[in-house]
Motif scaffolding. Sequence first.
Motif, PDB file in Angstrom:
ATOM      1  N   GLY A 242      34.902  44.502  33.909  1.00 35.73           N
ATOM      2  CA  GLY A 242      34.826  43.897  34.975  1.00 35.73           C
ATOM      3  C   GLY A 242      35.621  45.460  35.899  1.00 35.73           C
ATOM      4  N   MET A 243      36.187  46.300  34.529  1.00 31.49           N
ATOM      5  CA  MET A 243      36.848  47.790  35.733  1.00 31.49           C
ATOM      6  C   MET A 243      35.743  48.630  36.419  1.00 31.49           C
ATOM      7  SD  MET A 243      39.745  48.352  33.350  1.00 31.49           S
ATOM      8  CE  MET A 243      41.250  47.533  33.044  1.00 31.49           C
TER       9      MET A 243
ATOM     10  N   ILE B  25      38.171  32.683  36.789  1.00 26.94           N
ATOM     11  CA  ILE B  25      39.007  33.332  36.780  1.00 26.94           C
ATOM     12  C   ILE B  25      39.039  34.584  36.107  1.00 26.94           C
ATOM     13  CG2 ILE B  25      41.515  33.246  37.006  1.00 26.94           C
ATOM     14  CD1 ILE B  25      40.982  29.862  36.210  1.00 26.94           C
ATOM     15  N   THR B  26      38.332  35.222  35.264  1.00 29.01           N
ATOM     16  CA  THR B  26      38.064  36.045  34.972  1.00 29.01           C
ATOM     17  C   THR B  26      37.513  36.998  36.047  1.00 29.01           C
ATOM     18  OG1 THR B  26      38.217  35.042  32.566  1.00 29.01           O
ATOM     19  CG2 THR B  26      38.064  37.649  32.660  1.00 29.01           C
ATOM     20  N   MET B  27      35.862  36.332  36.269  1.00 27.16           N
ATOM     21  CA  MET B  27      35.848  37.553  37.058  1.00 27.16           C
ATOM     22  C   MET B  27      36.448  37.475  38.735  1.00 27.16           C
ATOM     23  SD  MET B  27      32.959  37.875  35.805  1.00 27.16           S
ATOM     24  CE  MET B  27      33.590  37.974  33.865  1.00 27.16           C
ATOM     25  N   GLU B  28      37.314  36.688  38.547  1.00 32.01           N
ATOM     26  CA  GLU B  28      38.268  36.930  39.722  1.00 32.01           C
ATOM     27  C   GLU B  28      38.996  37.622  39.767  1.00 32.01           C
ATOM     28  OE1 GLU B  28      39.789  33.397  42.240  1.00 32.01           O
ATOM     29  OE2 GLU B  28      38.949  32.342  40.137  1.00 32.01           O
ATOM     30  N   ILE B  29      38.977  38.057  38.259  1.00 30.25           N
ATOM     31  CA  ILE B  29      40.615  39.291  38.196  1.00 30.25           C
ATOM     32  C   ILE B  29      39.217  40.695  38.629  1.00 30.25           C
ATOM     33  CG2 ILE B  29      41.616  40.551  36.107  1.00 30.25           C
ATOM     34  CD1 ILE B  29      42.362  37.284  35.362  1.00 30.25           C
TER      35      ILE B  29
ATOM     36  N   VAL C 231      38.951  39.438  27.048  1.00 32.30           N
ATOM     37  CA  VAL C 231      39.603  40.742  26.521  1.00 32.30           C
ATOM     38  C   VAL C 231      38.546  41.678  27.169  1.00 32.30           C
ATOM     39  CG1 VAL C 231      40.402  43.573  26.036  1.00 32.30           C
ATOM     40  CG2 VAL C 231      41.886  40.691  25.793  1.00 32.30           C
ATOM     41  N   PHE C 232      37.454  41.716  26.847  1.00 33.42           N
ATOM     42  CA  PHE C 232      35.802  41.847  26.882  1.00 33.42           C
ATOM     43  C   PHE C 232      35.140  41.672  28.394  1.00 33.42           C
ATOM     44  CE2 PHE C 232      30.990  41.025  27.896  1.00 33.42           C
ATOM     45  CZ  PHE C 232      30.901  42.608  26.615  1.00 33.42           C
ATOM     46  N   TYR C 233      35.673  40.565  29.086  1.00 33.13           N
ATOM     47  CA  TYR C 233      35.166  40.596  30.456  1.00 33.13           C
ATOM     48  C   TYR C 233      36.471  41.338  31.565  1.00 33.13           C
ATOM     49  CZ  TYR C 233      31.079  37.438  30.390  1.00 33.13           C
ATOM     50  OH  TYR C 233      29.630  37.153  29.380  1.00 33.13           O
TER      51      TYR C 233
ATOM     52  N   ALA D 168      49.212  35.835  38.245  1.00 30.20           N
ATOM     53  CA  ALA D 168      49.765  34.776  38.331  1.00 30.20           C
ATOM     54  C   ALA D 168      48.162  33.911  37.695  1.00 30.20           C
ATOM     55  CB  ALA D 168      49.539  33.897  39.936  1.00 30.20           C
ATOM     56  N   MET D 169      46.372  34.281  37.867  1.00 27.56           N
ATOM     57  CA  MET D 169      45.944  34.188  37.449  1.00 27.56           C
ATOM     58  C   MET D 169      45.646  34.294  36.087  1.00 27.56           C
ATOM     59  SD  MET D 169      42.847  36.332  39.475  1.00 27.56           S
ATOM     60  CE  MET D 169      43.159  36.362  41.737  1.00 27.56           C
TER      61      MET D 169
END
Length: 433
Positions: free
Chosen positions: A333-334, A369-373, A327-329, A410-411
């Motif tokens: 990432g925003m 994958i979190t970085m993709e989001i 959740v932090f990432y 999907a991610m």
Amino acid sequence: MEWYVVGLGLLGLLMLFISIGLPIPFALAAASLPFLWQIQGWKTSIVSSELKLWGVWIDYILLAVPLFVFLGELIGKSKIGPNLYQFLHQGVRLRGSAAYGSIGASAGFGAVCGSSMVGALTIGGVALPEMLRLGYGKRLSSGVLAAGGTLSVLIPPSLILLFYGIVTDQSIGDLFIAGVIPGIILVSSFVVVVLIWGILRPEDIPGSEDAAKMPMRMIVATVGPVMLIGLVITVAIYAGIATPTEAAAVAASLTVLLAFWVGGLTWQGFKEAIFSTMRTMGYLGLLLSAGVLFGFVLTYYRVPQQFTELFLSFDLSPYTVLAIVLVFYIILGMFLEPVSMTFITLPTIYPLMSAAGFDLIWFGVVYTITMEIAVLTPPVGLNLYVIQAISRDQVTIGDVIMGCLPFIGAMILLIAVLIVAPDVALWLPEQMR
């Protein structure tokens, strides 16, 4: 000086410098220097900073970064990338072939280039105008291409996995191969998203497409280079023939030959690829150097270790810790792009994940994958603005954001699968050993 004073001071100064518009590499360095002076004094810290800057630029492992960036730029400036989309679009005779072709082309591009933004630019620059011309919905067209660009981040070679391996001191080869099966699952998930989209909103996908069939000679000239480059990288690294840096060098040299021979690359395009690589590496080099300074201060004051001990003292379950970190990432990432997040936060986060009992190779895939989001979340989602820019105002940023939401879902689902079944990422590296 207490570790929490240093941690909060670094974070506060960093946010202050970023908020006043200082570029992230300079903000990282500026936040680090006051604490570096406390450790070493003015003159010694200046020399230390120079040595760390030089050390980043001559690091053998890091030489793979400009080589993979150059490889991607060459494909983008030649016709290899665009022709890959045309082949997959024209060769698949079914409803929605342009959308499926975009996913396939993005996955194929990801197998030879590790940059999400370059992938979105290369495939999106050709596919978006074509999809809009054929009558695809704006949200579907922009969403599938913005999300498709993220496949370059997970499917090896991946720059984010490479940076993750450098920061956490994990095997680059193991990280690359750990991303293969999740990458295939994610590609399949994107195809399912398009399929469901077509059922729920049939007006967004045209019933027929006036696409001419591609000649066999062009098919060979399109598929052959991508398969050959991907094979060289894959076999060289996983068979133990070459290191990732050596494999990148051989693949980049091969790409130069293929781009001129069958990709229609011009000397002007070649020069543009070189200059674009230099601009990218100028930024990344400064970011890496500043990240090293930032990490040195954190390590000297034992901030990651003390933070881990404090966090674990709350006696939270490992999965609660993981949920908090993810959740932090996603929130972070925003506001920050993935490479900056990697060098700012990962030195503190990965010891915590290791202490919580998670395999760092597995976490590398989940992290990626979190970085993709992150590149799909406003207000600083890079792929959103890339796709909106190449649409020439035919698509609004709101359309791109709404189009990405099902693919982000999907991610998130893939992350859940990896949590429930870690072997999805770990089985292949274990077999290769």
